[in-house]
Design a protein around this motif. Structure first.
Motif, PDB file in Angstrom:
ATOM      1  N   ALA A 166       0.837  -1.210   0.000  1.00  0.00           N
ATOM      2  CA  ALA A 166       0.000   0.000   0.000  1.00  0.00           C
ATOM      3  C   ALA A 166       0.867   1.253   0.000  1.00  0.00           C
ATOM      4  O   ALA A 166       0.568   2.237  -0.698  1.00  0.00           O
ATOM      5  N   ALA A 169       2.273   1.783  -3.411  1.00  0.00           N
ATOM      6  CA  ALA A 169       1.253   2.359  -4.291  1.00  0.00           C
ATOM      7  C   ALA A 169       1.107   3.857  -4.057  1.00  0.00           C
ATOM      8  O   ALA A 169       1.002   4.644  -5.006  1.00  0.00           O
ATOM      9  N   ASP A 170       1.117   4.275  -2.803  1.00  0.00           N
ATOM     10  CA  ASP A 170       1.002   5.702  -2.479  1.00  0.00           C
ATOM     11  C   ASP A 170       2.183   6.493  -3.037  1.00  0.00           C
ATOM     12  O   ASP A 170       2.007   7.592  -3.587  1.00  0.00           O
ATOM     13  N   CYS A 172       4.070   5.703  -5.586  1.00  0.00           N
ATOM     14  CA  CYS A 172       3.952   5.763  -7.046  1.00  0.00           C
ATOM     15  C   CYS A 172       2.937   6.820  -7.461  1.00  0.00           C
ATOM     16  O   CYS A 172       3.151   7.579  -8.415  1.00  0.00           O
ATOM     17  N   ASN A 173       1.837   6.875  -6.731  1.00  0.00           N
ATOM     18  CA  ASN A 173       0.791   7.839  -7.049  1.00  0.00           C
ATOM     19  C   ASN A 173       1.279   9.267  -6.846  1.00  0.00           C
ATOM     20  O   ASN A 173       0.914  10.182  -7.603  1.00  0.00           O
ATOM     21  N   GLY A 215      -4.970  -4.657  -3.281  1.00  0.00           N
ATOM     22  CA  GLY A 215      -5.773  -3.505  -3.677  1.00  0.00           C
ATOM     23  C   GLY A 215      -6.036  -3.485  -5.165  1.00  0.00           C
ATOM     24  O   GLY A 215      -5.911  -4.495  -5.858  1.00  0.00           O
ATOM     25  N   ASP A 216      -6.391  -2.307  -5.670  1.00  0.00           N
ATOM     26  CA  ASP A 216      -6.719  -2.190  -7.100  1.00  0.00           C
ATOM     27  C   ASP A 216      -5.899  -1.105  -7.804  1.00  0.00           C
ATOM     28  O   ASP A 216      -6.239  -0.690  -8.906  1.00  0.00           O
ATOM     29  N   TYR A 217      -4.802  -0.668  -7.165  1.00  0.00           N
ATOM     30  CA  TYR A 217      -4.005   0.401  -7.772  1.00  0.00           C
ATOM     31  C   TYR A 217      -3.093  -0.117  -8.876  1.00  0.00           C
ATOM     32  O   TYR A 217      -2.967   0.483  -9.934  1.00  0.00           O
ATOM     33  N   PHE A 218      -2.425  -1.243  -8.617  1.00  0.00           N
ATOM     34  CA  PHE A 218      -1.443  -1.752  -9.573  1.00  0.00           C
ATOM     35  C   PHE A 218      -2.141  -2.270 -10.831  1.00  0.00           C
ATOM     36  O   PHE A 218      -3.273  -2.753 -10.787  1.00  0.00           O
ATOM     37  N   SER A 219      -1.423  -2.196 -11.934  1.00  0.00           N
ATOM     38  CA  SER A 219      -1.959  -2.720 -13.196  1.00  0.00           C
ATOM     39  C   SER A 219      -1.713  -4.221 -13.323  1.00  0.00           C
ATOM     40  O   SER A 219      -2.463  -4.924 -14.015  1.00  0.00           O
TER      41      SER A 219
END
Length: 405
Positions: A166, A169-170, A172-173, A215-219
């Protein structure tokens, strides 16, 4: 961009004391023209590069030769450490290998942002980001506290893995907004099919990670650790590429694969089968069954086929065991090699402690008395029985002599 996902190379692996050096070399020689033909621009290796934390000189040589060959393809290579790998050993040549466009994250760095690797396209523009997260050791994801219960430790590991992904992901965002991100991981996900060649991780695999926690962030999530290629149930495409070679006889029927992604069409991978360079055979049955099956075997692989033999008989018989050993020793068929044999008996011998009256204790008996009682359970002929008794007496004498030294 075209990406190839592989994992669990286990360079230096021995299968029942038989090195798989030749198998790995054939895999690399197959992989390189495939990558050239598919115009692969990015190669992901998700952990367990080596089979041992301190690999042999030959295993290291194969590793560096493979990287040298792969670097000639002008593609970017990203490698993460697995539970079999030594983070410090993998990380040691990092700066040198970066000159070959090889990026290594052997262990979790202090700054998680160092795991984020931007990948440029042919035009030099960053097209996507790789969150290259290696195997997470306990020290990476939890602190040991006095009074923490066993269940809490398991939950702490699960939460620690989830928090690490998580946080990645943050980051990267924040730093690469709007760009697709592929996460690499080396974890044991719940609900997957495993084999007996995988070493348990995170409290004996009890802290199995729920893939929904990605989660659903990564491709796409490129996983390593499980040797059987398979999809994991998650909100996003999440796959184990599996190992490129069968690493135990339990994997002898697995179809080994590499996964290829083409980001111009999405992040669902194409699965390509790896040739079977060596056939693994498992033969079981009575002694006569085994002899017949061995005589009918013919080589099928490019390399010598390996055979595991299991004798299954109703009653224990030392003479049959001797015949099995003799058959294995004398087996000499080109292209075939027996690497392991064992025996099991349906009617197991009584435990030693149950052979005597209840009032008799084993510690009160002489070794010869226990041995004689065990011997009575077997129907040896006179000659074999005499040889067994002589062997026992010789062993007993050696023990006594050693005790007096």
């Amino acid at each position: 961009m075209k990406i190839l996902h592989t994992a669990d190379w286990h360079i230096g692996k021995k299968l029942h004391k038989h090195y798989l050096h030749a198998d790995f070399e054939l895999f690399i020689n197959w992989l390189i023209p495939l990558m050239r033909e598919e115009e692969i621009e990015l190669l992901l290796i998700s952990g367990d590069v080596f089979d041992l934390a301190n690999p042999s000189a030959e295993a290291r040589r194969q590793y560096y030769l493979a990287l040298k060959k792969l670097s000639s393809l002008n593609c970017k290579i990203i490698i993460t450490g697995g539970n079999h790998d030594s983070p410090t050993m993998l990380d040691a040549p990092r700066e040198i290998l970066e000159a070959l466009n090889v990026h290594i994250i052997g262990g979790l760095p202090q700054n998680l942002a160092d795991c984020l690797i931007p990948v440029p396209n042919k035009a030099g523009e960053t097209e996507l980001v790789i969150a290259a997260i290696p195997f997470l050791r306990d020290s990476d994801i939890r602190s040991v506290e006095t009074g923490v219960t066993y269940d809490n430790r398991i939950e702490a590991i699960r939460k620690g893995i989830e928090a690490t992904f998580a946080q990645a992901a943050d980051l990267c965002n924040q730093n690469y907004p709007g760009l697709p991100v592929i996460a690499m991981g080396h974890v044991y996900a719940a609900g997957i099919e495993s084999s007996d060649s995988e070493r348990d991780i995170q409290i004996g695999n009890q802290a199995a990670f729920q893939a929904s926690q990605f989660g659903d962030y990564f491709s796409y999530v490129a996983l390593g650790h499980i040797h059987k290629p398979q999809r994991v149930s998650a909100a996003i495409p999440t796959f184990y590429s599996g190992s490129p070679l069968p690493l135990s006889f339990s994997e002898r029927s697995d179809e080994k694969r590499v996964l290829i992604l083409d980001t111009t069409t999405g992040f669902e991978p194409q699965s390509l089968s790896i040739p079977n360079f060596r056939k693994l055979h498992k033969i079981s049955g009575t002694l006569e069954n085994i002899k017949a099956k061995l005589s009918n075997l013919t080589p099928q692989g490019e390399l010598t086929d390996l055979i595991e033999v299991e004798l299954i008989e109703d009653d224990f018989d030392a003479h049959v065991l001797a015949q099995l050993d003799e058959s294995v020793t004398n087996f000499d068929t080109p292209g075939l090699e027996i690497v392991k044999h064992r025996a099991s008996f349906k009617n197991r011998l009584q435990e030693t402690g149950k052979l005597f009256e209840s009032h008799i204790h084993l510690e009160d008996l002489k070794p010869q008395e226990v041995f004689q009682k065990m011997l009575e359970q077997n129907s040896y002929d006179t000659e074999i029985k005499a040889r067994v008794i002589q062997a026992f007496q010789e062993i007993l004498e050696e023990i006594h002599t050693a005790d007096q030294a």
